[in-house]
Scaffold this active site. Structure first.
Site, PDB file in Angstrom:
ATOM      1  N   GLN A 195      46.010  16.513  41.397  1.00 45.32           N
ATOM      2  CA  GLN A 195      46.734  14.630  41.326  1.00 45.32           C
ATOM      3  C   GLN A 195      45.645  14.115  40.171  1.00 45.32           C
ATOM      4  OE1 GLN A 195      45.732  14.573  45.597  1.00 45.32           O
ATOM      5  NE2 GLN A 195      44.929  12.019  44.460  1.00 45.32           N
ATOM      6  N   ASN A 226      47.462  21.640  49.209  1.00 47.33           N
ATOM      7  CA  ASN A 226      46.966  20.615  48.449  1.00 47.33           C
ATOM      8  C   ASN A 226      46.626  20.215  47.304  1.00 47.33           C
ATOM      9  OD1 ASN A 226      44.810  18.181  48.834  1.00 47.33           O
ATOM     10  ND2 ASN A 226      42.853  19.286  48.895  1.00 47.33           N
ATOM     11  N   HIS A 247      44.569  10.248  53.391  1.00 43.85           N
ATOM     12  CA  HIS A 247      44.790  11.820  52.231  1.00 43.85           C
ATOM     13  C   HIS A 247      46.247  12.653  52.926  1.00 43.85           C
ATOM     14  CE1 HIS A 247      44.775  14.038  49.636  1.00 43.85           C
ATOM     15  NE2 HIS A 247      44.386  15.701  48.925  1.00 43.85           N
ATOM     16  N   CYS A 293      48.544  11.143  45.912  1.00 44.70           N
ATOM     17  CA  CYS A 293      48.585  11.710  47.078  1.00 44.70           C
ATOM     18  C   CYS A 293      50.454  12.351  48.317  1.00 44.70           C
ATOM     19  CB  CYS A 293      46.874  12.312  47.838  1.00 44.70           C
ATOM     20  SG  CYS A 293      46.682  10.930  49.314  1.00 44.70           S
TER      21      CYS A 293
END
Length: 323
Positions: free
Chosen positions: A124, A287, A265, A130
Site C-alpha cells: 500500500q 498484510n 489497520h 489498508c
C-alpha cells in the site's frame, strides 16, 4: 541538494569510533536502499533506528513464540507510521447485524493462499489504504471460491471512487463492499495503484462482471465463528498494528497482549492452523506492506478463546463479501 549516500555516511562515521548500533544502521541503510539528503536527516533517522533497535532486543529476549526484526519501518517516526494505518475504528458495523456461521464444518486447518485463492502480497506504500487492500483481497478470494478463477482487483479504484471512505486517509471494508454492490470490480492491470488520492476514473468499459450481492458481519469475539467463516473463504478483519510487536514482526506466532485492541489497520485472514514448534493455534494473515515484511508479507497471529477480542483485536470485527 546532494544526496547523503552510503559512501558519505561511512566517511563521516570514520571520524569518531562507530557504535555498534550505528554499524547496524549502516548495514540497514545498504540492505533497504535508504538514502538521506543531509547529515541532520541521517542523524535523525539513526536515532529512530536506535530506539527501535533497543526495544526489539528486549522483545526478542522476552518472547518465545515470535521474533521482531528490522524492516522498512525501522527509521520511521510513530507519526509517519500511523499515517499508513487507514482503518477507522468507529462505525465498525455499518448496517448489518452480526451473523453466526453455522452451515460450515471447519476443518483443523485451512490455507487459501496455497489453495490458489489469494493474489501475491501487495504494497500500500505511504497511503492509508489498508481498508481497500483488505476489501479487494476478500473479493478476490470470494470470486475464486465461486468460480475457480483468481483475479487481482484494483485498490486504486476503491481509493478514488468509494466516496463514503476517505481514500489514503482511511476507510472501512464494509463501505467498500457496499460500493461493490452497485459498481463492478476493475482489474488491477486496468486501474493501477499509485498510493495517492485521485479523481475517480472508473469507466464501464474497464469493469469486470464481478460485484458483491451482500456482505456478512461475522459474530465478533468468537474463534469458532471466525474459523467457520475462514473455512469457506478468506475473511476481512481489522487489528491494532501501531505497536512494535506487530510493526516489526519478523516470524513465528504473534502471541502478545502488547499488541492492543484499538483497531487501526485492515488485513485479510487467509486461513488458520497449528504451529508445529509451539503448538499454538493461529490465524494466517495477509498484510499489505510488501513481501519483505513479516513472513513473506504474512503474519501468524495466535488464536485465543471464544468471548475474547483476540491478539491485536483480530476477532473483534470479521466480515466477508458475498458474490
Amino acid at each position: 541538494m546532494k544526496t547523503f549516500v552510503l559512501a558519505a555516511i561511512a566517511a563521516i562515521a570514520t571520524a569518531t569510533p562507530m557504535s555498534e548500533v550505528e554499524y547496524r544502521f549502516i548495514n540497514y541503510v545498504a540492505k533497504f536502499g535508504k538514502s538521506y539528503g543531509t547529515k541532520e536527516e541521517y542523524a535523525f533517522r539513526l536515532q529512530q533506528f536506535a530506539i527501535k533497535d533497543a526495544e526489539m532486543q528486549i522483545i526478542n529476549e522476552e518472547e518465545t513464540t515470535f521474533t521482531v526484526g528490522h524492516n522498512k519501518f525501522s527509521d520511521w517516526t510513530s507519526a509517519e507510521f500511523k499515517r499508513i494505518l487507514g482503518f477507522k475504528k468507529n462505525n465498525l458495523i455499518v448496517d448489518h447485524a452480526p451473523e453466526e456461521i453455522t452451515n460450515v464444518a471447519a476443518p483443523d486447518s485451512v490455507n487459501w493462499t496455497t489453495a490458489g485463492a489469494v493474489t501475491p502480497v501487495k504494497d500500500q506504500g505511504q497511503c492509508g489504504s489498508c481498508w481497500a487492500f483488505s476489501s479487494t483481497g476478500a473479493l478476490e478470494g470470494a470470486h475464486f471460491v465461486a468460480t475457480g478463477e483468481l483475479l487481482s482487483f484494483s485498490e486504486q479504484h476503491l481509493v478514488d471512487c468509494t466516496k463514503t471512505c476517505m481514500g489514503c486517509n482511511g476507510g472501512w471494508q464494509a463501505r467498500a463492499f457496499v460500493y461493490y454492490e452497485s459498481h463492478n470490480a476493475i482489474l488491477e492491470a486496468n486501474y493501477t495503484y499509485n498510493a495517492v488520492d485521485g479523481n475517480c476514473a472508473a469507466a464501464s468499459t474497464q469493469a469486470t462482471s464481478v460485484s458483491v450481492s451482500d456482505y456478512v458481519n461475522v459474530t465478533p469475539n468468537s474463534v469458532s465463528a471466525l474459523k467457520a467463516a475462514a473455512a469457506q473463504q478468506p475473511v476481512s478483519v481489522s487489528i491494532e498494528a501501531d505497536k512494535l510487536v506487530f510493526q516489526m514482526y519478523n516470524g513465528g506466532v504473534l502471541n502478545s497482549t502488547k499488541c492492543g485492541t484499538t483497531l487501526d489497520h485492515a488485513v485479510l485472514v487467509t486461513g488458520y492452523g497449528t504451529d508445529a514448534t509451539t503448538g499454538l493455534d493461529y490465524w494466517l494473515v495477509k498484510n499489505s506492506w510488501a513481501a519483505s515484511w513479516g513472513e513473506a508479507g504474512y503474519i501468524r497471529i495466535a488464536q485465543t478463546v471464544d468471548g475474547d477480542a483476540g491478539i491485536c483485536g483480530i476477532q473483534m470485527g470479521p466480515l466477508y463479501p458475498v458474490v
